[in-house]
Design an enzyme around this catalytic site. Structure first.
Site, PDB file in Angstrom:
ATOM      1  N   GLU A  90     -10.475  -8.648  -4.477  1.00 47.96           N
ATOM      2  CA  GLU A  90     -10.862  -7.821  -6.028  1.00 47.96           C
ATOM      3  C   GLU A  90      -9.442  -8.353  -6.889  1.00 47.96           C
ATOM      4  O   GLU A  90      -8.401  -8.533  -6.314  1.00 47.96           O
ATOM      5  CB  GLU A  90     -10.654  -6.517  -5.841  1.00 47.96           C
ATOM      6  N   CYS A 103      -4.045  -7.218 -11.801  1.00 50.13           N
ATOM      7  CA  CYS A 103      -3.635  -7.126 -10.774  1.00 50.13           C
ATOM      8  C   CYS A 103      -4.248  -8.081  -9.672  1.00 50.13           C
ATOM      9  O   CYS A 103      -5.785  -8.115  -9.774  1.00 50.13           O
ATOM     10  CB  CYS A 103      -4.244  -5.523 -10.416  1.00 50.13           C
ATOM     11  N   CYS A 110      -5.264  -7.562   5.187  1.00 46.00           N
ATOM     12  CA  CYS A 110      -3.792  -7.554   5.222  1.00 46.00           C
ATOM     13  C   CYS A 110      -3.353  -7.061   6.815  1.00 46.00           C
ATOM     14  O   CYS A 110      -4.223  -6.169   7.390  1.00 46.00           O
ATOM     15  CB  CYS A 110      -3.091  -6.460   4.188  1.00 46.00           C
ATOM     16  N   CYS A 114      -0.674  -0.555   7.202  1.00 45.03           N
ATOM     17  CA  CYS A 114      -0.066   0.750   6.342  1.00 45.03           C
ATOM     18  C   CYS A 114      -1.096   1.906   6.558  1.00 45.03           C
ATOM     19  O   CYS A 114      -2.253   1.693   6.597  1.00 45.03           O
ATOM     20  CB  CYS A 114       0.456   0.691   4.999  1.00 45.03           C
ATOM     21  N   CYS A 117      -3.752   2.905   3.674  1.00 45.51           N
ATOM     22  CA  CYS A 117      -4.234   1.764   2.913  1.00 45.51           C
ATOM     23  C   CYS A 117      -5.370   1.230   3.320  1.00 45.51           C
ATOM     24  O   CYS A 117      -5.759   0.878   4.563  1.00 45.51           O
ATOM     25  CB  CYS A 117      -3.073   0.527   2.658  1.00 45.51           C
ATOM     26  N   GLY A 170      -3.700  -7.336   0.192  1.00 41.02           N
ATOM     27  CA  GLY A 170      -2.783  -8.310   0.747  1.00 41.02           C
ATOM     28  C   GLY A 170      -1.230  -8.074   0.517  1.00 41.02           C
ATOM     29  O   GLY A 170      -0.773  -7.396  -0.272  1.00 41.02           O
ATOM     30  N   SER A 202       4.909  -7.112  -5.609  1.00 44.14           N
ATOM     31  CA  SER A 202       4.837  -5.761  -4.840  1.00 44.14           C
ATOM     32  C   SER A 202       5.061  -6.082  -3.065  1.00 44.14           C
ATOM     33  O   SER A 202       4.008  -6.892  -2.662  1.00 44.14           O
ATOM     34  CB  SER A 202       4.018  -4.940  -5.119  1.00 44.14           C
ATOM     35  N   CYS A 344      -5.575   1.695  -7.543  1.00 45.80           N
ATOM     36  CA  CYS A 344      -4.681   1.142  -6.770  1.00 45.80           C
ATOM     37  C   CYS A 344      -5.089   1.662  -5.310  1.00 45.80           C
ATOM     38  O   CYS A 344      -5.216   2.716  -5.051  1.00 45.80           O
ATOM     39  CB  CYS A 344      -3.518   1.592  -7.215  1.00 45.80           C
TER      40      CYS A 344
HETATM   41  N1  SAH Z   1       1.027  -5.377   0.318  1.00 46.67           N
HETATM   42  C1  SAH Z   1       1.892  -4.966  -1.072  1.00 46.67           C
HETATM   43  C2  SAH Z   1       0.864  -5.183  -2.242  1.00 46.67           C
HETATM   44  C3  SAH Z   1      -0.285  -4.622  -2.131  1.00 46.67           C
HETATM   45  S1  SAH Z   1      -0.534  -3.056  -2.091  1.00 46.67           S
HETATM   46  C4  SAH Z   1       2.328  -3.764  -0.986  1.00 46.67           C
HETATM   47  O1  SAH Z   1       2.109  -2.949   0.181  1.00 46.67           O
HETATM   48  O2  SAH Z   1       3.516  -3.290  -1.752  1.00 46.67           O
HETATM   49  C5  SAH Z   1      -0.280  -2.391  -3.816  1.00 46.67           C
HETATM   50  C6  SAH Z   1       0.098  -0.874  -3.784  1.00 46.67           C
HETATM   51  O3  SAH Z   1      -1.080  -0.185  -3.452  1.00 46.67           O
HETATM   52  C7  SAH Z   1       1.345  -0.651  -2.640  1.00 46.67           C
HETATM   53  O4  SAH Z   1       2.368   0.011  -3.272  1.00 46.67           O
HETATM   54  C8  SAH Z   1       0.594   0.392  -1.738  1.00 46.67           C
HETATM   55  O5  SAH Z   1       1.188   0.899  -1.049  1.00 46.67           O
HETATM   56  C9  SAH Z   1      -0.463   1.030  -2.624  1.00 46.67           C
HETATM   57  N2  SAH Z   1      -1.542   1.485  -1.959  1.00 46.67           N
HETATM   58  C10 SAH Z   1      -2.323   1.323  -0.753  1.00 46.67           C
HETATM   59  N3  SAH Z   1      -2.951   2.126  -0.426  1.00 46.67           N
HETATM   60  C11 SAH Z   1      -3.072   2.975  -1.275  1.00 46.67           C
HETATM   61  C12 SAH Z   1      -4.018   4.062  -1.483  1.00 46.67           C
HETATM   62  N4  SAH Z   1      -4.904   4.636  -0.759  1.00 46.67           N
HETATM   63  N5  SAH Z   1      -3.670   5.237  -2.628  1.00 46.67           N
HETATM   64  C13 SAH Z   1      -2.751   4.702  -3.601  1.00 46.67           C
HETATM   65  N6  SAH Z   1      -2.066   3.637  -3.497  1.00 46.67           N
HETATM   66  C14 SAH Z   1      -2.117   2.853  -2.432  1.00 46.67           C
HETATM   67 FE1  SF4 Z   2       0.410  -2.070   3.451  1.00 45.86          FE
HETATM   68 FE2  SF4 Z   2       0.438  -3.574   1.256  1.00 45.86          FE
HETATM   69 FE3  SF4 Z   2      -1.059  -4.288   3.497  1.00 45.86          FE
HETATM   70 FE4  SF4 Z   2      -1.867  -2.203   2.264  1.00 45.86          FE
HETATM   71  S1  SF4 Z   2      -1.661  -4.324   1.380  1.00 45.86           S
HETATM   72  S2  SF4 Z   2      -1.464  -2.727   4.636  1.00 45.86           S
HETATM   73  S3  SF4 Z   2       0.035  -1.254   1.611  1.00 45.86           S
HETATM   74  S4  SF4 Z   2       1.223  -4.036   3.184  1.00 45.86           S
END
Ligand code: SAH
Ligand code: SF4
Length: 370
Positions: A90, A103, A110, A114, A117, A170, A202, A344
């Site tokens: 996306e 974005c 990924c 996390c 996420c 990602g 990021s 996000c």
């Molecule tokens: N992988 C990178 C960039 C993509 S994620 C990173 O982790 O920074 C972009 C942002 O979205 C990150 O700050 C991530 O922690 C946040 N994010 C992921 N899942 C989310 C959720 N369920 N609600 C709000 N933000 C989220």
């Molecule tokens: Fe973690 Fe960013 Fe990967 Fe989501 S996209 S699993 S927040 S590293």
């Protein structure tokens, strides 16, 4: 066929050199492709006819194909881009008063998993190619405004997309080379001409890659902190077990040596009862003493079976207020595009299913759903 979107300036010149073509020819073509959004070699009128003919035989300009285009009531626009094999990523455009932010995704899925996420919950599919990454900007530019405007001398100022954040699906630093190629094109005056301060990577904190980015292509940096101590961060952002906070914060300080901005943005998703207590606030203030930073508090976007709840609004407000009072610039991210699942962290929340449905129903490309 060579997809020319796969090349940054250096790559394109090397490819031209292999064919006995001079560097300025590569620059000409690059300008047509990225500044003017041209896909037809015949329209590249200042390029020698013989070269155009050769390019028609050997090269193409192939961005990812949008299979869904949705516009939110708040103007946020989201595209679902087909990247083959039933996968999609996306791209989200967020218009604001003085800027327009795109974005961009860097991977299908990924691997870093996390806890909060939805992209991570899907697992890792593959790295996007450089063409698929820069192609998101290429196609968004084309779909957002008349390409004609891009031909004016002030093209880069006129562009509707003034900022790019690598905050889609990602982990950008886990797909380093392709992401850096795409970043270089974003910065290149002969392509998108964006300022380094307006392009943000990021990362969840892949320390060696942060050092490489500083050395090879420093842009604005956002770090997904989400927890202010190792015990909690190990749970929420598992890459922390490999690169714990002390190393991460040291890497942030090293990065700032060469960064276009003099602070790192720490992203912090507010999770009720998990990371929103007073003890965390104190630890966040402590971290800000070690790294020049701003905090960006992010309301958690829930998804089914996430196991987390968002912090209540007054809790978020209090965090923000107390951090600001401690002298740390802190903002709270506005949730945008909720009604098109563009918020996000929801990117590709249900992509797999939606994609399948979209593909089997063969919904026409560029259809706008509201
Ligand atoms: N992988 C990178 C960039 C993509 S994620 C990173 O982790 O920074 C972009 C942002 O979205 C990150 O700050 C991530 O922690 C946040 N994010 C992921 N899942 C989310 C959720 N369920 N609600 C709000 N933000 C989220
Ligand atoms: Fe973690 Fe960013 Fe990967 Fe989501 S996209 S699993 S927040 S590293």
């Amino acid at each position: 066929m060579q997809n020319l979107l796969d090349f940054d300036a250096e790559g394109l010149m090397a490819w031209f050199a292999e064919r006995g073509e001079k560097p300025f020819r590569a620059r000409q073509v690059q300008r047509w492709v990225h500044r003017f959004g041209e896909t037809d070699f015949d329209a590249m009128t200042d390029v020698a006819k013989s070269l155009r003919a050769q390019l028609k035989e050997t090269a193409c300009i192939q961005p990812p194909v949008p299979i869904r285009d949705s516009i939110s009531t708040d103007g946020t626009r989201k595209w679902l881009m087909d990247v083959g094999n039933g996968n999609a990523v996306e791209t989200v455009y967020i218009p604001e008063t003085n800027r327009g932010t795109l974005c961009v995704s860097s991977q299908a899925g990924c691997a870093l998993d996390c806890a909060f996420c939805s992209t991570g919950k899907q697992g890792f599919n593959r790295n996007l190619t450089a063409a698929e990454i820069i192609g998101q900007l290429w196609i968004a530019n084309r779909l957002l405004g008349p390409v004609r405007d891009a031909r004016s001398p002030a093209a880069s100022e006129d562009r509707i997309i003034s900022n790019v954040v690598m905050m889609g699906m990602g982990e950008p630093l886990a797909n380093f080379d392709n992401v850096v190629s795409a970043l270089r094109l974003m910065l290149d005056d002969n392509a998108y001409g964006m300022s380094r301060r307006r392009v943000t990577v990021s990362t969840s904190g892949i320390v060696p890659a942060m050092d490489r980015l500083r050395d090879e292509c420093p842009v604005a940096l956002a770090v997904s902190l989400h927890a202010p101590n190792d015990a909690l961060r190990d749970q929420l952002v598992p890459i922390n077990r490999k690169y714990p906070l002390k190393e991460l914060l040291a890497a942030c300080v090293r990065y700032l040596d060469r960064a276009p901005r003099d602070f790192v943005t720490f992203e912090y998703i507010m999770l009720a009862g998990v990371n929103d207590q007073d003890v965390h606030l104190r630890q966040l203030i402590e971290i800000a003493r070690q790294v020049p930073c701003k905090y960006n508090l992010i309301p958690f976007n829930p998804f089914p079976n996430s196991g987390f709840r968002k912090s209540a609004a007054p809790v978020v407000r209090r965090f923000s207020q107390l951090l600001n009072e401690a002298g740390i610039v802190t903002t709270t991210r506005k949730t945008r595009g909720d009604d098109v699942d563009a918020a996000c962290g929801q990117l590709a929340g249900q992509v797999k299913d939606k994609t399948r449905r979209t593909l089997t129903n063969t919904i026409p490309i560029h259809e706008v759903r509201e």
